[in-house]
Design a protein around this motif. Structure first.
Motif, PDB file in Angstrom:
ATOM      1  N   PHE A  87       0.750  -1.335  -0.050  1.00  0.00           N
ATOM      2  CA  PHE A  87       0.013   0.138   0.025  1.00  0.00           C
ATOM      3  C   PHE A  87       0.945   1.261   0.022  1.00  0.00           C
ATOM      4  N   ALA A  88       2.120   1.260   0.102  1.00  0.00           N
ATOM      5  CA  ALA A  88       3.041   2.348   0.184  1.00  0.00           C
ATOM      6  C   ALA A  88       2.841   3.251  -0.812  1.00  0.00           C
ATOM      7  N   ARG A  89       2.809   2.522  -2.199  1.00  0.00           N
ATOM      8  CA  ARG A  89       2.733   3.441  -3.321  1.00  0.00           C
ATOM      9  C   ARG A  89       1.400   4.332  -3.735  1.00  0.00           C
ATOM     10  N   ASN A  90       0.280   3.853  -2.804  1.00  0.00           N
ATOM     11  CA  ASN A  90      -0.873   4.821  -3.078  1.00  0.00           C
ATOM     12  C   ASN A  90      -1.264   5.453  -1.640  1.00  0.00           C
ATOM     13  N   GLU A 121      -4.598   4.608  10.523  1.00  0.00           N
ATOM     14  CA  GLU A 121      -5.571   3.751  11.349  1.00  0.00           C
ATOM     15  C   GLU A 121      -6.247   2.636  10.538  1.00  0.00           C
ATOM     16  N   ASP A 122      -6.613   3.059   9.165  1.00  0.00           N
ATOM     17  CA  ASP A 122      -7.161   2.048   8.212  1.00  0.00           C
ATOM     18  C   ASP A 122      -5.995   1.119   7.909  1.00  0.00           C
ATOM     19  N   ASP A 123      -4.650   1.623   7.667  1.00  0.00           N
ATOM     20  CA  ASP A 123      -3.498   0.691   7.347  1.00  0.00           C
ATOM     21  C   ASP A 123      -3.516  -0.482   8.512  1.00  0.00           C
ATOM     22  N   SER A 130       3.238  -1.120  13.588  1.00  0.00           N
ATOM     23  CA  SER A 130       3.425   0.306  13.413  1.00  0.00           C
ATOM     24  C   SER A 130       4.913   0.360  13.037  1.00  0.00           C
ATOM     25  N   PHE A 131       4.992   1.309  11.981  1.00  0.00           N
ATOM     26  CA  PHE A 131       6.498   1.486  11.313  1.00  0.00           C
ATOM     27  C   PHE A 131       6.661   3.074  10.989  1.00  0.00           C
TER      28      PHE A 131
END
Length: 298
Positions: A87-90, A121-123, A130-131
């Protein structure tokens, strides 16, 4: 923003109001980075040639990832429990106000930008870890593009991830390029259910779809483009694997945000950690770096 050695960073907004940063070095090379995905969307040589491929059908509208440039695939590369390529790319990244200190030799004449991604929170519902993902994109005085990732576990339990800098190089014609630096390496072939093979050739050339993860590559990877008389060189640290992808004609027709013939003008060669996910203990940090350079070749 850095202005050392006449390297400059300019801020603009895209049509969705998301900040983009134009890094420029004194010789006229440039790179454009978006807060959307922390993605590099353009990298130009000092002669102004675009070195990265962006699809003519790319969708520049969240939540769609942009097809081309250098999407960051995290915390998953390819298919798995999350959406493809993670998901990082969007996600919209932030400017990092507390970047790690710079070694002075490193900042000399370089234009750079520091970005930060933390999970929403959704992620955390889809990937409950947590990162803090810090990304520095820098353009060196000689025009090389560096991407340095620092990922820290701020959880109370370990987590694992895979990652790739999914670099779309712009090429003259896929039939005319070759890759060197993969000789004798084992690779997982995604077209054969990730079966493991060993590279037999001394150079990789393309006459059909290729979707492979070459494992434990330590040296530089070179992409020779005979027609354009240029060679891309990929160097990496902390990223053992190299993904190589070209969808060829049949697959291209099924990719909505890629033109049917555009596979001829692109080749993905990614610094990545695929086969053995990276595991971080609480408080631990991982660093991975890719350096891209381009050379004139005969």
């Amino acid at each position: 923003m850095s202005h050392s050695g006449a390297a400059v960073v300019e801020v603009t907004k895209d049509k969705n109001g998301i900040d983009q940063f134009l890094l420029q070095n004194p010789r006229g090379a440039s790179a454009r980075v978006s807060l959307y995905g922390g993605q590099v969307l353009s990298w130009r040589s000092e002669r102004g040639e675009e070195l990265l491929f962006i699809s003519s059908k790319a969708v520049f509208k969240p939540p769609k990832a942009v097809r081309g440039g250098i999407p960051i695939c995290f915390p998953q590369f390819g298919n798995g429990s999350l959406e493809q390529n993670g998901f990082a790319r969007n996600r919209i990244w932030a400017i990092d106000n507390e970047p790690p200190p710079l070694n002075p030799n490193y900042s000399n004449g370089k234009a750079y930008i520091d970005l930060l991604l933390k999970p929403s929170e959704d992620d955390l519902k889809i990937w409950p870890h947590s990162f803090e993902f810090r990304l520095r994109v820098s353009l060196a005085a000689e025009g090389n593009l560096n991407l340095i990732s620092r990922i820290r576990n701020i959880n109370c339990k370990p987590f694992s991830f895979s990652i790739a800098y999914h670099t779309y190089f712009s090429i003259s014609d896929i039939s005319e390029v070759r890759i060197e630096g993969l000789e004798t390496l084992d690779y997982l072939d995604n077209l054969c259910e990730k079966e493991r093979f060993t590279e037999q050739g001394d150079a990789l050339t393309f006459e059909s779809e290729v979707d492979r993860a070459y494992l434990s590559s330590s040296g530089a990877i070179a992409v020779f483009d005979h027609e354009r008389k240029r060679t891309f060189v990929v160097r990496k640290e902390g990223l053992p694997d190299v993904a190589v992808w070209n969808p060829w004609d049949k697959k291209s027709k099924s990719i909505v945000d890629l033109g049917d013939e555009e596979y001829k003008q692109m080749l993905c060669v990614d610094g990545a950690a695929i086969e053995k996910p990276i595991t971080l203990k609480p408080g631990e940090e991982w660093t991975g770096r890719v350096e891209l350079s381009v050379l004139a070749s005969s």
